[in-house]
Scaffold this active site. Structure first.
Site, mmCIF file in Angstrom:
data_model
loop_
_atom_site.group_PDB
_atom_site.id
_atom_site.type_symbol
_atom_site.label_atom_id
_atom_site.label_comp_id
_atom_site.label_asym_id
_atom_site.label_seq_id
_atom_site.Cartn_x
_atom_site.Cartn_y
_atom_site.Cartn_z
ATOM 1 N N HIS A 20 0.793 -1.001 0.019
ATOM 2 C CA HIS A 20 0.117 0.145 -0.076
ATOM 3 C C HIS A 20 1.035 1.324 0.055
ATOM 4 C CE1 HIS A 20 -3.301 -2.614 1.282
ATOM 5 N NE2 HIS A 20 -4.101 -1.489 1.091
ATOM 6 N N GLU A 72 -1.448 6.259 -1.482
ATOM 7 C CA GLU A 72 -2.862 6.458 -1.068
ATOM 8 C C GLU A 72 -3.230 7.653 -0.364
ATOM 9 O OE1 GLU A 72 -6.931 3.955 0.691
ATOM 10 O OE2 GLU A 72 -4.641 3.458 1.088
#
Length: 376
Positions: free
Chosen positions: A221, A224
């Protein structure tokens, strides 16, 4: 970028006849960024919570679904993540982990998904006495049950687990070792998740170096809720195979440059190396991942696709976004004028990027995805 940098070739996608809901529903789909604890049926949350005595913020299934959606739409990633308190709470017993996994596989298959990777954090599911390995095995039982039931309905789906380490915790190495131990028993790869700001990927460098030595796959991740430094670390220091979300790569692109868009060095590297971007339009809109987005039509997936990045479309969390792969594809069709050729391109991008052996990826592309799109 230097003055000598050649102009980018921009291949405009969409703008033709948008895919119809019937075509989208019939199209095969690939889900690379799908959180197991974010895709639970609201009724399942309610039923298990009642069994274990966990208090919920709403009294009805409909009210619970609305609460998850509304609480996830605050424009804040930390607030979005708070909703998982309730889904994780009902995924502690082995039978509950198996049930959630089984239902997730069935729901995805019924939506036309032919390949999915379900990511979840085993370290968050130990409160009822399970150890890490037992939690992984319980989820795998559910996955196999779901696949069997889907097959009985005439729907074929391949599914792999992605084991996630929480970026604010210190169990990355343990989870990485679990990935290697179970990679021939249903586990496809590794991920880190959680609040980005203040918890950079580099904190888990030991785990990433171990995975690379063991020839294991991992996504991160990044980009974001935090910008280019997160992406740079994920790619250059940690060696990510894919980027979870990655929408903030647009911070390294000058869309208003004379003569057309100009890529910075990091954006060029990500595009040139074909590093997949696991993009989640509805989720990104809810968390205000890119400031200024007010509709899906503002999402960077459109311009990034035009510039040739390897973009893929995903749900992230079906419960929190009240969405499905069909809905995400339809949003792109309506927002960018994507037709079936564009959706086929996105789906093949995802299948090429899957943590699945090459021959199996190729078989799904050639024997399932291409013929199904040709028939639309």
């Amino acid at each position: 970028m230097t003055a000598e940098t050649p102009e980018l070739k921009v291949t405009k996608r969409g703008g033709g006849t948008p895919a119809t809901p019937e075509q989208v529903a019939a199209a095969p789909k690939v889900a690379l960024h799908e959180h197991l604890d974010g895709g639970i049926r609201p009724a399942t949350v309610a039923e298990i919570a009642d069994e274990i005595g966990h208090a919920l913020p709403a009294d009805s299934v409909e009210g619970l679904a609305t609460w998850f959606r509304d609480s996830s739409s605050s424009g804040s990633l930390p607030r979005y993540l708070e909703t998982f308190v309730h889904t994780v709470a009902v995924m502690q017993r082995p039978e509950d982990l198996a049930r959630v996994a089984r239902e997730s596989v069935l729901d995805l298959a019924r939506d036309g998904v032919v390949y999915a990777e379900l990511r979840w954090a085993p370290e968050q599911h130990l409160e009822a006495g399970l150890d890490l390995a037992g939690a992984v095995e319980a989820v795998q039982v559910g996955i196999e049950q779901g696949r069997t039931e889907a097959q009985a309905e005439g729907r074929s789906i391949a599914v792999g687990q992605l084991l996630t380490a929480m970026r604010h915790a210190d169990r990355g190495q343990e989870i990485a070792e679990l990935v290697v131990e179970y990679r021939d028993r249903g586990v496809a790869g590794f991920d880190i998740a959680g609040a980005e700001d203040g918890f950079p990927p580099i904190l888990h460098l030991e785990a990433f170096e171990y995975l690379r030595r063991e020839n294991a796959h991992f996504t991160i991740h990044a980009g974001e809720a935090f910008g280019l430094p997160s992406i740079w670390q994920a790619v250059q220091r940690c060696g990510a195979d894919r980027l979870g979300h990655g929408v903030r790569i647009v911070d390294d692109i000058d869309f208003d440059a004379p003569g057309g868009p100009r890529l910075g060095r990091l954006a060029s590297y990500v595009r040139d190396r074909r590093i997949p971007l696991e993009m989640c339009p509805s989720s990104n809109l809810q968390t205000d991942a890119v400031p200024g987005m007010s509709t899906v039509a503002d999402h960077p997936i459109g311009p990034l696709a035009d510039l040739g990045f390897r973009v893929t479309v995903n749900c992230d969390n079906r419960l929190m976004s009240d969405t499905s792969m069909s809905r995400e594809m339809q949003l792109l069709a309506d927002s960018f004028g994507y037709g079936t050729d564009d959706l086929r391109w996105l789906t093949i991008n995802a299948m090429k990027s899957a943590f699945l052996p090459f021959d199996q990826r190729l078989a799904l592309i050639d024997d399932v995805i291409k013929p199904a799109y040709a028939a639309l």
